[in-house]
Design a protein around this motif. Sequence first.
Motif, short mmCIF file in Angstrom:
data_model
loop_
_atom_site.label_atom_id
_atom_site.label_comp_id
_atom_site.label_asym_id
_atom_site.label_seq_id
_atom_site.Cartn_x
_atom_site.Cartn_y
_atom_site.Cartn_z
N ALA A 1 1.61 -0.35 10.60
CA ALA A 1 1.12 -0.63 9.26
C ALA A 1 2.12 -0.11 8.24
O ALA A 1 3.18 0.42 8.60
CB ALA A 1 -0.24 0.04 9.04
N THR A 2 1.74 -0.23 6.98
CA THR A 2 2.50 0.34 5.88
C THR A 2 1.57 1.26 5.11
O THR A 2 0.49 0.84 4.68
CB THR A 2 3.02 -0.78 4.94
N LEU A 3 1.97 2.51 4.97
CA LEU A 3 1.22 3.46 4.16
C LEU A 3 1.73 3.29 2.74
O LEU A 3 2.88 3.59 2.44
CB LEU A 3 1.45 4.89 4.66
N SER B 1 9.60 14.45 3.92
CA SER B 1 10.31 14.37 2.64
C SER B 1 10.42 12.93 2.14
O SER B 1 10.83 12.70 1.03
CB SER B 1 11.71 14.96 2.79
N THR B 2 10.05 11.97 2.97
CA THR B 2 10.26 10.57 2.59
C THR B 2 9.00 9.85 2.16
O THR B 2 9.02 8.66 1.98
CB THR B 2 10.87 9.79 3.78
N THR B 3 7.88 10.55 2.00
CA THR B 3 6.67 9.83 1.63
C THR B 3 6.59 9.61 0.13
O THR B 3 7.33 8.84 -0.41
CB THR B 3 5.40 10.51 2.17
N GLY B 4 5.70 10.28 -0.55
CA GLY B 4 5.50 9.99 -1.96
C GLY B 4 4.69 8.72 -2.09
O GLY B 4 3.81 8.45 -1.30
N ASN B 5 4.99 7.90 -3.07
CA ASN B 5 4.23 6.68 -3.28
C ASN B 5 4.98 5.45 -2.80
O ASN B 5 4.72 4.34 -3.25
CB ASN B 5 3.87 6.54 -4.77
N LEU B 6 5.91 5.61 -1.91
CA LEU B 6 6.66 4.49 -1.39
C LEU B 6 5.89 3.82 -0.26
O LEU B 6 4.95 4.39 0.29
CB LEU B 6 8.02 4.98 -0.86
N ASN B 7 6.30 2.62 0.08
CA ASN B 7 5.72 1.96 1.24
C ASN B 7 6.45 2.46 2.48
O ASN B 7 7.65 2.26 2.61
CB ASN B 7 5.87 0.44 1.12
N THR C 1 -4.02 4.15 0.75
CA THR C 1 -4.10 2.75 1.15
C THR C 1 -3.10 2.45 2.25
O THR C 1 -1.96 2.92 2.21
CB THR C 1 -3.82 1.84 -0.06
N MET C 2 -3.57 1.65 3.20
CA MET C 2 -2.68 1.17 4.27
C MET C 2 -2.80 -0.35 4.33
O MET C 2 -3.87 -0.90 4.10
CB MET C 2 -3.07 1.79 5.61
N SER C 3 -1.68 -1.00 4.66
CA SER C 3 -1.66 -2.46 4.78
C SER C 3 -1.13 -2.86 6.14
O SER C 3 -0.20 -2.23 6.66
CB SER C 3 -0.78 -3.07 3.70
N TRP C 4 -1.72 -3.90 6.67
CA TRP C 4 -1.31 -4.45 7.95
C TRP C 4 -0.97 -5.93 7.77
O TRP C 4 -1.73 -6.65 7.14
CB TRP C 4 -2.44 -4.37 8.97
N LEU C 5 0.14 -6.38 8.32
CA LEU C 5 0.40 -7.80 8.41
C LEU C 5 -0.30 -8.32 9.65
O LEU C 5 -0.29 -7.65 10.69
CB LEU C 5 1.90 -8.08 8.50
N ASN C 6 -0.91 -9.48 9.55
CA ASN C 6 -1.65 -10.03 10.68
C ASN C 6 -0.74 -10.68 11.71
O ASN C 6 -1.18 -11.49 12.52
CB ASN C 6 -2.70 -11.05 10.20
N GLY C 7 0.51 -10.34 11.69
CA GLY C 7 1.46 -10.85 12.66
C GLY C 7 2.41 -9.75 13.06
O GLY C 7 2.38 -8.65 12.51
N SER C 8 3.24 -10.03 14.01
CA SER C 8 4.13 -9.00 14.51
C SER C 8 5.60 -9.35 14.31
O SER C 8 6.46 -8.81 14.97
CB SER C 8 3.85 -8.75 16.00
N GLY C 9 5.88 -10.28 13.40
CA GLY C 9 7.25 -10.69 13.17
C GLY C 9 8.16 -9.51 12.89
O GLY C 9 7.82 -8.63 12.11
N GLY C 10 9.30 -9.49 13.55
CA GLY C 10 10.26 -8.42 13.35
C GLY C 10 9.96 -7.16 14.14
O GLY C 10 10.65 -6.16 14.00
N THR C 11 8.91 -7.17 14.94
CA THR C 11 8.57 -6.02 15.76
C THR C 11 8.42 -6.45 17.21
O THR C 11 8.37 -7.63 17.52
CB THR C 11 7.24 -5.36 15.32
#
Length: 152
Positions: A35-37, A54-60, A120-130
Motif C-alpha cells: 500500500a501507500t501510507l 526519518s523518511t515519513t512525514g506527510n509523504l506517500n 490514511t492508506m491507499s491500495w491500488l487494485n492491481g499489482s502492476g510494477g510489483t
Amino acid sequence: MELMMMSITMNEKSMMKELLPLLTESEKYVSVSWATLSRTTPKLYAFILGDAPSTTGNLNNYCYVGITKSFLNIVLLNPLDVTRVTGKFHIPLTQIKNIAIKNNFLRCTITFFFENENFTMSWLNGSGGTGIKSQKQYIQRMIKFLSKYYSI
C-alpha cells in the motif's frame, strides 16, 4: 565471481520476510498487501518498533501491510530503494476507533481513526510494477475483515 540478483520491486517473498517477524505468538495474517501510507500522525508513532523513520512525514510512502485479528502491522519502505525498510508499526486494532473505506475500480483508500487523529492508506487494485500477484484479492479480504470488525 558470482553476482547475486536482488529484487528491485516489491514482491511476495520480501513482503512476507518483513511482515512475519511482526506477528505475536500464535497469530496469523488475515490478509497482507502493499500500500501507500499517505499521512502519518503523532499517535501513529506511539506504535513504532525501534527508532522513528526519518523518511515519513506527510509523504506517500510505500509499505507492506498485514492485518491479524488483533493488529495492523505496517512496514515502511525506502521510497528510492524498496528493498530497504525505514520503519515498522505494530498497531492494536483496539486503538483504532473507527475506519472509513472508499473503494472503487482502481483504488481503495482506508482512513484509520484514533481518538483525535487519523492516518490514511491507499491500495491500488492491481499489482502492476510489483511481484505481488494477488493484490486485488488481498485488498478485498482486508476490506471484508475490517468492515466486519468495525461494523460498517
